[in-house]
Design a protein around this motif. Structure first.
Motif, PDB file in Angstrom:
ATOM      1  N   HIS A 310       0.846  -1.193   0.000  1.00 32.29           N
ATOM      2  CA  HIS A 310       0.000   0.000   0.000  1.00 32.29           C
ATOM      3  C   HIS A 310       0.878   1.238   0.000  1.00 32.29           C
ATOM      4  CE1 HIS A 310       0.717   0.906   4.307  1.00 32.29           C
ATOM      5  NE2 HIS A 310       0.722  -0.408   4.474  1.00 32.29           N
ATOM      6  N   GLN A 311       0.308   2.333  -0.504  1.00 25.23           N
ATOM      7  CA  GLN A 311       0.997   3.613  -0.560  1.00 25.23           C
ATOM      8  C   GLN A 311       0.018   4.724  -0.199  1.00 25.23           C
ATOM      9  OE1 GLN A 311       4.190   4.335  -1.102  1.00 25.23           O
ATOM     10  NE2 GLN A 311       4.851   2.243  -1.555  1.00 25.23           N
ATOM     11  N   GLY A 312       0.488   5.704   0.549  1.00 27.49           N
ATOM     12  CA  GLY A 312      -0.322   6.876   0.849  1.00 27.49           C
ATOM     13  C   GLY A 312      -1.403   6.663   1.881  1.00 27.49           C
ATOM     14  N   VAL A 313      -1.400   5.523   2.571  1.00 28.43           N
ATOM     15  CA  VAL A 313      -2.413   5.252   3.598  1.00 28.43           C
ATOM     16  C   VAL A 313      -1.798   5.525   4.964  1.00 28.43           C
ATOM     17  CG1 VAL A 313      -3.967   3.543   4.579  1.00 28.43           C
ATOM     18  CG2 VAL A 313      -3.463   3.497   2.128  1.00 28.43           C
ATOM     19  N   ASN A 314      -2.343   6.513   5.674  1.00 27.80           N
ATOM     20  CA  ASN A 314      -1.788   6.909   6.970  1.00 27.80           C
ATOM     21  C   ASN A 314      -2.813   6.888   8.098  1.00 27.80           C
ATOM     22  OD1 ASN A 314       0.819   7.591   5.804  1.00 27.80           O
ATOM     23  ND2 ASN A 314      -0.225   9.362   4.906  1.00 27.80           N
ATOM     24  N   GLU A 315      -4.106   6.913   7.761  1.00 25.58           N
ATOM     25  CA  GLU A 315      -5.133   6.965   8.793  1.00 25.58           C
ATOM     26  C   GLU A 315      -5.166   5.648   9.571  1.00 25.58           C
ATOM     27  OE1 GLU A 315      -5.565   7.525   5.670  1.00 25.58           O
ATOM     28  OE2 GLU A 315      -6.163   9.628   5.432  1.00 25.58           O
ATOM     29  N   PRO A 316      -5.205   5.698  10.902  1.00 28.67           N
ATOM     30  CA  PRO A 316      -5.205   4.469  11.712  1.00 28.67           C
ATOM     31  C   PRO A 316      -6.325   3.500  11.360  1.00 28.67           C
ATOM     32  CG  PRO A 316      -4.788   6.390  13.088  1.00 28.67           C
ATOM     33  CD  PRO A 316      -5.147   6.916  11.726  1.00 28.67           C
ATOM     34  N   SER A 317      -7.526   4.032  11.062  1.00 27.62           N
ATOM     35  CA  SER A 317      -8.648   3.139  10.745  1.00 27.62           C
ATOM     36  C   SER A 317      -8.392   2.362   9.466  1.00 27.62           C
ATOM     37  CB  SER A 317      -9.943   3.944  10.611  1.00 27.62           C
ATOM     38  OG  SER A 317      -9.826   4.918   9.575  1.00 27.62           O
ATOM     39  N   LEU A 318      -7.764   3.002   8.480  1.00 30.11           N
ATOM     40  CA  LEU A 318      -7.461   2.308   7.225  1.00 30.11           C
ATOM     41  C   LEU A 318      -6.287   1.355   7.399  1.00 30.11           C
ATOM     42  CD1 LEU A 318      -7.876   5.149   4.573  1.00 30.11           C
ATOM     43  CD2 LEU A 318      -9.540   3.467   5.367  1.00 30.11           C
ATOM     44  N   LEU A 319      -5.310   1.731   8.185  1.00 33.32           N
ATOM     45  CA  LEU A 319      -4.183   0.828   8.444  1.00 33.32           C
ATOM     46  C   LEU A 319      -4.658  -0.441   9.145  1.00 33.32           C
ATOM     47  CD1 LEU A 319      -1.474   3.410   9.564  1.00 33.32           C
ATOM     48  CD2 LEU A 319      -1.521   2.105   7.425  1.00 33.32           C
ATOM     49  N   GLU A 320      -5.658  -0.304   9.989  1.00 31.83           N
ATOM     50  CA  GLU A 320      -6.218  -1.482  10.652  1.00 31.83           C
ATOM     51  C   GLU A 320      -6.891  -2.409   9.641  1.00 31.83           C
ATOM     52  OE1 GLU A 320      -9.283  -2.669  14.306  1.00 31.83           O
ATOM     53  OE2 GLU A 320      -8.945  -0.573  13.763  1.00 31.83           O
ATOM     54  N   VAL A 321      -7.609  -1.819   8.668  1.00 28.48           N
ATOM     55  CA  VAL A 321      -8.235  -2.620   7.608  1.00 28.48           C
ATOM     56  C   VAL A 321      -7.156  -3.360   6.812  1.00 28.48           C
ATOM     57  CG1 VAL A 321      -9.539  -2.522   5.452  1.00 28.48           C
ATOM     58  CG2 VAL A 321     -10.271  -1.164   7.414  1.00 28.48           C
ATOM     59  N   LEU A 322      -6.083  -2.668   6.487  1.00 31.24           N
ATOM     60  CA  LEU A 322      -4.998  -3.296   5.739  1.00 31.24           C
ATOM     61  C   LEU A 322      -4.365  -4.420   6.539  1.00 31.24           C
ATOM     62  CD1 LEU A 322      -3.258  -0.157   4.191  1.00 31.24           C
ATOM     63  CD2 LEU A 322      -4.837  -1.726   3.078  1.00 31.24           C
ATOM     64  N   HIS A 323      -4.214  -4.225   7.827  1.00 30.20           N
ATOM     65  CA  HIS A 323      -3.602  -5.248   8.673  1.00 30.20           C
ATOM     66  C   HIS A 323      -4.487  -6.490   8.780  1.00 30.20           C
ATOM     67  CE1 HIS A 323      -1.330  -7.035  11.967  1.00 30.20           C
ATOM     68  NE2 HIS A 323      -2.464  -7.147  12.646  1.00 30.20           N
ATOM     69  N   ASN A 324      -5.787  -6.275   8.955  1.00 30.00           N
ATOM     70  CA  ASN A 324      -6.715  -7.396   9.149  1.00 30.00           C
ATOM     71  C   ASN A 324      -7.139  -8.040   7.843  1.00 30.00           C
ATOM     72  OD1 ASN A 324      -6.670  -6.939  11.924  1.00 30.00           O
ATOM     73  ND2 ASN A 324      -8.408  -5.536  11.839  1.00 30.00           N
ATOM     74  N   GLY A 325      -7.067  -7.301   6.740  1.00 31.52           N
ATOM     75  CA  GLY A 325      -7.548  -7.822   5.466  1.00 31.52           C
ATOM     76  C   GLY A 325      -9.041  -7.614   5.301  1.00 31.52           C
ATOM     77  N   LEU A 326      -9.533  -7.893   4.113  1.00 30.68           N
ATOM     78  CA  LEU A 326     -10.960  -7.741   3.809  1.00 30.68           C
ATOM     79  C   LEU A 326     -11.651  -9.095   3.925  1.00 30.68           C
ATOM     80  CD1 LEU A 326     -10.832  -5.450   0.638  1.00 30.68           C
ATOM     81  CD2 LEU A 326     -11.351  -4.758   2.983  1.00 30.68           C
ATOM     82  N   PRO A 327     -12.627  -9.242   4.815  1.00 27.38           N
ATOM     83  CA  PRO A 327     -13.373 -10.499   4.892  1.00 27.38           C
ATOM     84  C   PRO A 327     -14.081 -10.792   3.569  1.00 27.38           C
ATOM     85  CG  PRO A 327     -13.857  -9.065   6.763  1.00 27.38           C
ATOM     86  CD  PRO A 327     -13.092  -8.243   5.775  1.00 27.38           C
ATOM     87  N   TYR A 328     -14.316 -12.063   3.331  1.00 23.30           N
ATOM     88  CA  TYR A 328     -14.919 -12.481   2.064  1.00 23.30           C
ATOM     89  C   TYR A 328     -16.224 -11.715   1.801  1.00 23.30           C
ATOM     90  CZ  TYR A 328     -16.705 -15.463  -1.643  1.00 23.30           C
ATOM     91  OH  TYR A 328     -17.194 -15.932  -2.843  1.00 23.30           O
TER      92      TYR A 328
END
Length: 754
Positions: A310-328
């Protein structure tokens, strides 16, 4: 009005008027020719009318009439001739003036286009080209303005304007909007008669000309001119051709941007060695090329999409989504995964399938684009890029994204193949370092990682004529181990026949076409496969027979619990890629295991030997101590064996030992361990067994041994029993206790001492 003619023409006409006046006003020159005064005055009148128009012509005619009246008298015919010369000359002059104005306008338009053809190729940025247009056309907008308007969802945004008009946004309902919708130039000679005209504060416009600018056949901007007088038809035509020239340059710049970006991608992809590096590089190039703020490359991994980069993502809420992944099924990326079609939006905050943390932050412009790889029904990789601001997606940008993602997918394919090779090499190395039981799990984990669509799986290995579960991910391995399968059962599960299984050909089952759990129930107990194996949850299965020289050594099952179409040709290719090396690895493991078993097996009775006893006792006692359950140990010494061996011979003695081993093995409970400890001594280990329960089991062992007779010679046994934790928690302590109790039993003449 004289300005409509060129300076040379004005000078010539002035000379004519002057000469006429000289001839008329100098009496000496025409003393004998008074009749010539009228023609000269007609020339003077006509010249004035042709140059300055009918009003000045009538004034010149009046002055000529006065002169004639003074010099020679004015006759009615003279007046008629003067008036006629005014009318004729004015009409001809008007036509000449109009022709001259049109010629100048045409020349000006040609000059404008020629300058554009010379200057535009030197501009290599699309926005720079558009921003330069108002300055080049400001001379056409006397008393008005020239602006470039860019379309938004329901309005237009000002990109550049000369002079500044103080507006940044206008409605899509005006003349500009009409030019955009219809894709045609819109000329309004009198804006007061057009109800859709949008007035500019502080300016009084009479005429408006809106010119659509095209890129890839799509209107991407509107060039708008307003001024205080109408445009000439030649000006309109010239400006239309100018707009067409700009459109050609926009196409050229779009081609240039695509070639530049793809070239950079191709060069940089040669330097990367992993999918993560490739994804990071691609995002850097693309975000810069499209002037977007952030992006992520997702990889579908069973129940979740994981962020490769990922690039340009700094918001904690979005970083959490990136860390956890997207559920099916959550988010636009999963829709693109299923359909293989890109999804563009400039109103992401209103999307029902949007990612909520992203919507909460007000992000509007977004695209989720598939990164295609060969042989897949699904988009294993999805590119998502966007920005908080609302902006329209141009056709050229969509074309660029399509070509960029195709090239990125080709680069991913090369890296994936490299990963396959590295995975096999890694397994080969680990075979040299890991015990065979650990290797089974490593093989399965590597297969799930490398075969697209996998999220769970199991490995069944052929042992003693049965296929037994040796590794499982996502399932209860202990429960599955209670359900070994025969070769016939596995062929029913495989479903493609024995010959194809021996060739190592993988097969795919989809829950959309086959009730997978029903096939599983035909080959193994339903209560085990439904609970430990979760077969009712399996949506797709890939089964790979691992064959070596015509014998199927194992079956590798890879499963997806969410998507019936998870496996495709790329999955089969990856599985087949692993088949041959895995067969070799498992063959080596099998040989290694057989050699290991031979070293740990008593050659006469087939029971594990003293070395195996030491190994198993250490492992089982460690688990018992760790998990806090009891473990019992028995040492058994045969009575009467020496008499059989001495009187009936060593062959009969050997037969006696074999008979004891066979009967004890038949009585052995599942999970218990039997050993030939040495000579005429045997040993047993009972996990999860306290002393009272062990006494019951050992008593049955004693009865079985005492039932063995060879003629008049009967066997007996002396048994010593020790139990963890009351008798000790180390192998040595339990052995000493059990051994001493065995000797006590022998001394007392009893079968068991506990």
């Amino acid at each position: 009005m004289s300005r409509v003619f060129s300076p040379t023409a004005n000078l010539l006409y002035g000379a004519v008027v002057l000469c006429v006046l000289v001839f008329v006003l100098l009496p000496d020159s025409l003393e004998s020719h008074q009749t010539y005064r009228l023609p000269f005055l007609m020339v003077f009148t006509a010249t004035t009318a042709s140059i300055y128009g009918m009003g000045w012509g009538f004034l010149a005619a009046g002055a000529s009439a006065l002169l004639l009246a003074q010099w020679m008298g004015l006759q009615a015919l003279d007046g008629v001739l003067l008036l006629l010369s005014v009318v004729l000359a004015s009409s001809i002059g008007s036509s000449l003036r109009a022709a001259h104005r049109h010629a100048r306008a045409l020349a000006r338009s040609h000059q404008l286009i020629a300058e554009a053809l010379e200057i535009f190729p030197k501009i290599d940025k699309r926005q720079a080209l558009l921003e330069s247009l108002p300055e080049r056309l400001v001379s056409f907008a006397s008393g008005g303005h020239v602006g470039i308007w860019l379309p938004q969802a329901h309005s237009f945004r000002l990109l550049a304007c000369v002079p500044d008009i103080g507006l940044q946004e206008i409605s899509a309902q005006g003349v500009v909007g009409r030019a955009f919708r219809e894709g045609k130039p819109q000329y309004v000679p009198d804006v007061r008669k057009d109800s859709s005209f949008i007035a500019t504060p502080g300016l009084t416009s009479v005429a408006e000309l809106a010119l659509p600018l095209f890129e890839r056949g799509e209107v991407v901007a509107v060039l708008n001119l307003e001024r205080a007088r109408p445009f000439l038809s030649e000006e309109v035509d010239g400006l239309i051709r100018f707009a067409e020239t700009v459109s050609l340059q926009l196409d050229r710049l779009a081609d240039l941007e695509i070639r530049r970006l793809l070239s950079d991608l191709s060069i940089q992809m040669q330097k990367v060695r992993s999918l993560q590096e490739a994804a990071e590089l691609a995002l850097l190039l693309l975000l810069h090329g499209l002037s977007l703020e952030a992006g992520v490359v997702w990889e579908a991994r069973g129940a979740r999409m994981r962020a490769l980069a990922h690039q340009g993502v700094n918001e904690p809420s979005l970083l959490e989504v990136l860390h956890n992944g997207l559920p099916y099924g959550y988010g636009l990326a999963w829709e693109v995964y299923a359909t293989g079609k890109p999804y563009f939006t400039q109103r992401h905050a209103e999307e029902t399938r949007g990612v909520k943390p992203l919507q909460d932050l007000g992000w509007q412009t977004l695209v989720a684009h598939p990164i295609p790889t060969a042989g897949s029904k699904r988009s294993r990789f999805v590119l998502v890029v966007g920005s908080p601001q609302e902006r329209a997606w141009r056709r050229a940008e969509k074309e660029l994204l399509l070509l960029f993602c195709r090239n990125l997918g080709i680069g991913f394919e090369r890296l994936i193949e490299r990963l396959h090779h590295e995975g096999v090499n890694r397994l080969t190395q680990e075979l040299l370092e890991e015990p065979s039981e650990n290797l089974y799990h490593l093989v399965l984990v590597e297969a799930i990682e490398q075969v697209p669509g996998s999220e769970a799986g199991s490995l069944l290995v052929l042992e003693d004529g049965k296929y037994r579960f040796k590794a499982a991910v996502g399932y209860d391995l202990v429960g599955l181990q209670a359900a070994p399968s025969s070769p016939a059962d596995m062929l029913d599960w495989y479903g493609l026949g024995e010959e194809r299984s021996r060739q190592g050909e993988p097969r795919i089952l989809s829950a959309e076409e086959t009730e997978i759990y029903k096939i599983s129930h035909q080959t193994a107990p339903a209560e085990i496969m439904d609970t430990a194996g979760r077969v009712r949850e399996i949506k797709a299965n890939l089964c790979l027979p691992i064959a070596y020289r015509g014998e199927v050594l194992a079956y590798l099952n890879l499963d997806n619990l969410h998507d019936p179409q998870a496996f495709a040709e790329d999955s089969l290719y990856a599985a087949q890629f692993f088949a041959a090396p895995l067969a070799t690895l498992l063959h080596d493991v099998r040989i290694h295991r057989l050699l290991e078993e031979a070293a740990l097996t008593d050659s006469l009775t087939g029971l594990p030997n003293r070395r195996a006893f030491d190994k198993v006792l250490s492992e089982e006692l460690e688990r018992a101590v760790r998990y806090g359950y009891p473990l019992s140990l028995a040492i058994m010494d045969l009575k009467g064996f020496k008499a059989v061996n001495d009187r009936l011979g060593h062959a009969t003695g050997d037969l006696a030992l074999i008979r004891v081993a066979q009967l004890l093995e038949k009585e052995r409970r599942s999970g218990d361990h039997l050993f030939r400890w040495g000579g005429d001594e045997f040993a047993a280990i009972f996990p999860h067994t306290d002393k009272d329960e062990a006494v019951v089991v050992i008593s049955r062992y004693a009865q079985i041994i005492e039932s063995i007779a060879f003629g008049e010679h009967h066997l007996g046994v002396s048994i010593g029993l020790a139990t963890h934790p009351e008798d000790g928690s180390t192998p040595d302590r339990l052995l000493v206790t059990a051994d001493s109790r065995m000797y006590e039993a022998k001394a007392l003449g009893v079968s068991l001492k506990a």
